[in-house]
Design an enzyme around this catalytic site. Structure first.
Site, PDB file in Angstrom:
ATOM      1  N   TYR A   1       0.730  -1.166  -0.554  1.00 45.01           N
ATOM      2  CA  TYR A   1       0.123   0.264   0.100  1.00 45.01           C
ATOM      3  C   TYR A   1       1.162   1.234   0.166  1.00 45.01           C
ATOM      4  CZ  TYR A   1      -4.136  -2.738   0.552  1.00 45.01           C
ATOM      5  OH  TYR A   1      -4.727  -3.758   0.203  1.00 45.01           O
TER       6      TYR A   1
ATOM      7  N   ASP B   1      10.213  -7.373  -4.714  1.00 46.55           N
ATOM      8  CA  ASP B   1       8.584  -7.697  -3.726  1.00 46.55           C
ATOM      9  C   ASP B   1       9.183  -9.606  -4.408  1.00 46.55           C
ATOM     10  OD1 ASP B   1       5.903  -6.377  -2.184  1.00 46.55           O
ATOM     11  OD2 ASP B   1       6.669  -8.393  -2.357  1.00 46.55           O
TER      12      ASP B   1
ATOM     13  N   ARG C   1       2.644   9.077   5.290  1.00 47.55           N
ATOM     14  CA  ARG C   1       2.528   9.662   6.026  1.00 47.55           C
ATOM     15  C   ARG C   1       0.774   9.993   5.158  1.00 47.55           C
ATOM     16  NH1 ARG C   1       4.911  15.681   8.310  1.00 47.55           N
ATOM     17  NH2 ARG C   1       4.478  14.864  10.471  1.00 47.55           N
TER      18      ARG C   1
ATOM     19  N   LYS D   1       6.270   9.943  13.710  1.00 45.96           N
ATOM     20  CA  LYS D   1       4.894   9.358  12.913  1.00 45.96           C
ATOM     21  C   LYS D   1       4.183   8.262  13.958  1.00 45.96           C
ATOM     22  CE  LYS D   1       2.947   6.078  10.723  1.00 45.96           C
ATOM     23  NZ  LYS D   1       2.110   7.007   9.487  1.00 45.96           N
TER      24      LYS D   1
ATOM     25  N   ASN E   1      -0.183   9.476  14.856  1.00 43.95           N
ATOM     26  CA  ASN E   1      -1.869   8.091  14.488  1.00 43.95           C
ATOM     27  C   ASN E   1      -2.204   8.083  16.137  1.00 43.95           C
ATOM     28  OD1 ASN E   1      -0.967   7.788  11.756  1.00 43.95           O
ATOM     29  ND2 ASN E   1       0.421   5.737  11.672  1.00 43.95           N
TER      30      ASN E   1
ATOM     31  N   CYS F   1      -2.565   0.939  10.767  1.00 47.25           N
ATOM     32  CA  CYS F   1      -1.765   2.589  11.079  1.00 47.25           C
ATOM     33  C   CYS F   1      -2.213   2.913  13.041  1.00 47.25           C
ATOM     34  CB  CYS F   1      -2.039   3.451  10.066  1.00 47.25           C
ATOM     35  SG  CYS F   1      -1.719   2.499   8.782  1.00 47.25           S
TER      36      CYS F   1
ATOM     37  N   TYR G   1     -11.885  -1.605   6.093  1.00 51.18           N
ATOM     38  CA  TYR G   1     -11.780  -1.204   7.499  1.00 51.18           C
ATOM     39  C   TYR G   1     -12.483   1.097   7.169  1.00 51.18           C
ATOM     40  CZ  TYR G   1      -7.683   1.983   5.894  1.00 51.18           C
ATOM     41  OH  TYR G   1      -6.984   3.076   5.847  1.00 51.18           O
TER      42      TYR G   1
ATOM     43  N   ARG H   1      -7.421  -4.742   6.731  1.00 54.10           N
ATOM     44  CA  ARG H   1      -6.627  -5.130   7.649  1.00 54.10           C
ATOM     45  C   ARG H   1      -7.672  -4.397   9.261  1.00 54.10           C
ATOM     46  NH1 ARG H   1      -1.433  -3.382   5.244  1.00 54.10           N
ATOM     47  NH2 ARG H   1      -2.686  -1.564   4.548  1.00 54.10           N
TER      48      ARG H   1
END
Ligand code: SAJ
Length: 403
Positions: free
Chosen positions: A9, A29, A146, A198, A202, A252, A311, A319
């Protein structure tokens, strides 16, 4: 050339954005299926503007592979889960990615970690790997992402950013790299400060949402309208309360604050209580469902449907979603039968899942709005003959219950 490690993401939009702004990028990846999908010309999740960005990055020559590249700059954007028992950050994916990078990184390469980590993680878990492998020539940087799912492309371009580095020149060099696309202000600081900012950002949001959820419970208990109360309070110039809801999901806000609880258990009291409040909301909604059923004389749980599995609104990311948490809670109570529908989830992921709004509504009497997707806002009149439990205060029909 920049090698972006982890094309999820955050990594994918970041890689695409840099590439479409003239930076030579190779995305790596370890998931071969994901790499094959990208190489076949398809994005791996839905996000406003992502397909266009993907196309311009392909035109600019971005490549995707499972191999780590020999280059001077790496960006690591892999997930950082938390240990459900200790609540501490689990840096296993970051550690694995760093080890793989060190196998190929030339002398003096810069390794930027974008993944969210708790304060001190770079010092405790990453720097020792460099020492063990005699690779203290590699420069570490922390540049936490962010961007908000649902508005990622815009926010990548416009948000301010934080860069944490040991040496000012390295910080400035990475600032230059991000300046290729980022129009916001870029602050250069030290690594631990960047890590902490960070997690604090959150946590601030999590605590504010928990406050709104607690107000919702107080107002429910004493028959007051929480939405009207928050609306009026927010007219005060120094008050800005977020909205109550059926729970907090995503990877997050429902996760990062636990890092502080895990690392500072005797100090992070407000945070701990806030997280418990948010985690308790799906259960609170389940109880509201039972209360409403009782009041309406309904006995058949299979006539109740949850609208929304993601979500939050207008994303396809499930998630830690409150709906999944609610379904798990229902199973723990040895109950089943709730119906579920989400326009963004095409695959069957839970029992009794529908893929068509009309068919879903035909089979239920009580609709629980768990997610405020645009679809339900636009089709609200279809709920006019139903009993509605609206967890987001978006339904203005007659017979509406709230959390
Ligand atoms: N939610 C509420 N009430 C609100 C706002 C949100 O209950 O008033 C719920 C949402 O429904 C959702 C959850 O909280 O379930 C989290 O959603 P969100 O939109 O607040 O945030 P995320 O998790 O999608 O993204 C956050 C953002 N952080 C902040 O706004 C401080 C984003 O900028 C970060 O980049 C992202 O976390 C991240 O990756 O860390």
């Amino acid at each position: 050339m920049v090698n972006v490690i982890g094309l999820g993401y955050i990594g994918l939009p970041t890689a695409l954005m840099m590439s479409s702004h003239g930076v030579e990028v190779i995305g790596t990846d370890y998931n071969k299926d994901l790499v094959d999908t990208l190489n076949a010309g398809h994005t791996t999740f839905k996000e406003d503007g992502l397909d266009d960005l993907f196309q311009s990055a392909l035109d600019a020559g971005i490549r995707f592979t499972t191999d780590y590249q020999v280059t001077d700059t790496y960006i690591v954007s892999v997930p950082t889960p938390y240990d459900k028992f200790s609540k501490k950050v689990d840096p296993c994916y970051v550690v694995a990615a760093v080890k793989n990078v060190l196998d190929v990184a030339p002398q003096g390469a810069v390794l930027v970690i974008e993944s969210t980590v708790s304060p001190g993680t770079v010092e405790k878990s990453i720097r020792p790997i460099l020492k063990e492998q005699n690779r203290t020539d590699v420069k570490l940087v922390h540049a936490p992402e962010r961007i908000i799912p649902g508005n990622m492309v815009y926010e990548l371009l416009h948000n301010n950013r934080t860069i944490g580095a040991d040496e000012k020149e390295i910080g400035e060099r990475i600032k230059q790299l991000y300046s290729s696309f980022c129009q916001g202000e870029i602050v250069v600081t030290d690594i631990k400060t960047a890590e902490m900012t960070k997690v604090v950002e959150n946590t601030f949001r999590a605590v504010n949402i928990a406050f709104a959820n607690e107000l919702a419970k107080i107002c429910r208990h004493d028959n007051m309208d929480v939405y009207e109360i928050i609306r009026i309070c927010n007219m005060h110039p120094r008050v800005n309360i977020l909205q109550p809801g059926p729970g907090v999901g995503g990877h997050c806000i429902s996760v990062d604050p636990w890092f502080l609880v895990g690392d500072y258990p005797s100090l992070a009291k407000v945070i701990d209580e806030s997280m418990k409040t948010n985690d308790g909301m799906p259960d609170f909604v389940l109880n509201r469902i039972y209360e409403i059923m009782k009041e309406k004389g309904m006995t058949d749980i299979t006539r109740v449907g949850l609208y929304g599995l993601t979500y939050k609104e207008n994303v396809d990311d499930m998630r830690e979603s409150p709906t999944l948490q609610l379904l798990e809670s229902q199973e723990r109570h040895l109950a089943t039968g709730l119906k579920v529908y989400d326009p963004f989830i095409e695959k069957d992921v839970v029992a009794n899942q529908y893929h068509n709004l009309d068919e879903f509504l035909d089979d239920i009497d009580l609709v629980v709005i768990m997610v405020k997707h645009n679809e339900i806002k636009e089709e609200m009149n279809k709920l006019s003959s139903k009993v509605v439990l609206d967890c987001h205060n978006i339904c203005h029909l007659n017979e509406v219950y709230h959390i």
